[in-house]
Design a protein around this motif. Structure first.
Motif: not given
Length: 406
Positions: A315-344
């Motif tokens: 759903f993205a345009e070519s000019r958005e791909r770099v920023e979209l990849s960065a945004a998706l990885m930021f959201l991954y990091a949000v889940g990854a930061i919270a998950a270990p301590i919540l799991s423990s």
């Protein structure tokens, strides 16, 4: 072969970096348990790693612009090496948390520099092969790091010293290469809202992927200890997970290119819930059953990030791909930061199976949301090709941008 030789220094640095820094998480979990750390404290270490990782992704492009690629790489590697070496000097979980932030900073910073260098050298003709080799090298190094844990003594200065030496050795190939360093890339703007605007399902998918991946890799050793695995068996347990995910990339990628990616995410989520249940039920059925469940868990969960990113890029345009990849990885990091301590915390309160209950619930939510999104809009007529997307740096989008557009 010429392509492999031209990138040999970069790929050797990746392997050494993976072997050194990739082994810290499971070794910390096993060592912390031996030293009497609580499960919550062990989970905090995993969260600290991903917090440092996020800071490194943000800071690395700016540091490259100020001091150059080689100096920045040496600085990030030094941060990781110091963090590893200092473990046995200060036996305190909160001090270890600061050290793990250093290792996360190291991984993100070094991968940002490696991928910026790689981006400057690939051409449209070599991009696919270069990324294929990069994927093999990265997964191979990760697999080797998990297997090393089986021969390292927990809470031992020698064990941490060995990992620090490997991490420090990653400096040599990249800093001594005769290849000219590339121009410093501009850091992509970090716009997390862009991911939600392009695909709410993909945004939730990468968060859930962060929850499952970080929980298993950072707190999985604690689960292994709780169910009676030895240190060498925990190494095989984690290696089975990585191997299962590596094997899944080709068949899941083929399916994701052929069928509606929302259905692929839904069926992967259902498979994850099934493997979570199998892991809980097979905990006392012997090591082969436990390893098999871990491999199936990796098969079902590790492709979720790449399928989600592919769906967002549809759903993205070519000019958005770099920023979209960065945004998706930021959201991954949000889940990854919270998950270990919540799991423990859940393991402390309800036992080792609680971690897989958390993961199963998160994927159940993904199924419900995926089904609801199918009523909102149809699948686009033209879709980008499925691409394995490592969660390595915000610059990974530059490497994959043209490949997605081909």
């Amino acid at each position: 072969m010429r392509l492999l030789v031209s990138f040999a220094a970069l790929f050797l640095s990746v392997v050494l970096l993976q072997l050194g820094s990739g082994g810290v998480a499971p070794l910390d979990a096993i060592s912390g348990a031996a030293l009497g750390f609580s499960t919550t404290e062990l989970g905090m270490l995993g969260s600290a790693h991903f917090f440092g990782f996020f800071l490194g992704c943000w800071w690395a492009p700016r540091l490259m612009g100020e001091v150059g690629h080689s100096r920045a790489f040496a600085a990030f590697t030094a941060a990781g090496t110091i963090g590893i070496l200092a473990h046995m000097l200060i036996i305190d979980p909160w001090a270890w948390g600061i050290m793990r932030m250093g290792s996360g900073l190291c991984v993100a910073g070094c991968y940002t520099i490696i991928e910026a260098w790689l981006q400057s050298k690939v051409t449209n003709e070599t991009r696919g092969r270069a990324m294929g080799i990069y994927r093999i090298v990265d997964i191979g190094g990760s697999l080797g790091a998990q297997l090393m844990i089986g021969v390292l003594e927990p809470a031992s200065y020698v064990s941490y010293n060995l990992l620090a030496l490997l991490c420090c050795a990653a400096i040599f190939p990249l800093t001594l290469t005769k290849a000219a360093p590339p121009e410093t890339p501009d850091a992509p703007r970090l716009r997390p809202r862009l991911a939600w605007d392009r695909s709410p399902l993909a945004a939730l998918g990468v968060v859930v992927s962060g929850i499952s991946g970080a929980s298993f890799r950072m707190v999985g050793p604690v689960y292994g200890i709780e169910v009676g695995l030895r240190a060498d068996q925990i190494a095989l347990f984690l290696a089975a997970y990585v191997l299962g995910g590596a094997v899944a990339q080709f068949p899941i990628g083929w399916v994701a290119d052929k069928y509606d990616r929302r259905w692929v995410l839904i069926w992967l989520s259902a498979a994850t819930i099934a493997t979570c249940a199998a892991t809980i039920l097979l905990a006392g059925s012997g090591t082969v059953a436990v390893f098999s469940a871990a491999a199936l868990f990796g098969f079902a969960t590790l492709p979720v990030y790449s399928v989600s990113t592919a769906h967002a890029h549809d759903f993205a345009e070519s000019r958005e791909r770099v920023e979209l990849s960065a945004a998706l990885m930021f959201l991954y990091a949000v889940g990854a930061i919270a998950a270990p301590i919540l799991s423990s915390v859940l393991i402390d309160s309800f036992g080792p199976s609680a971690m897989f209950v958390l993961i199963a619930v998160s994927y159940l939510l993904l199924i419900a949301f995926g089904i609801s999104r199918m009523w909102v809009r149809p699948t686009p007529a033209e879709r980008t090709a499925y691409t394995y997307e490592p969660r390595t740096s915000f610059l990974i989008g530059r490497l994959l941008r043209r490949k997605r557009s081909d």
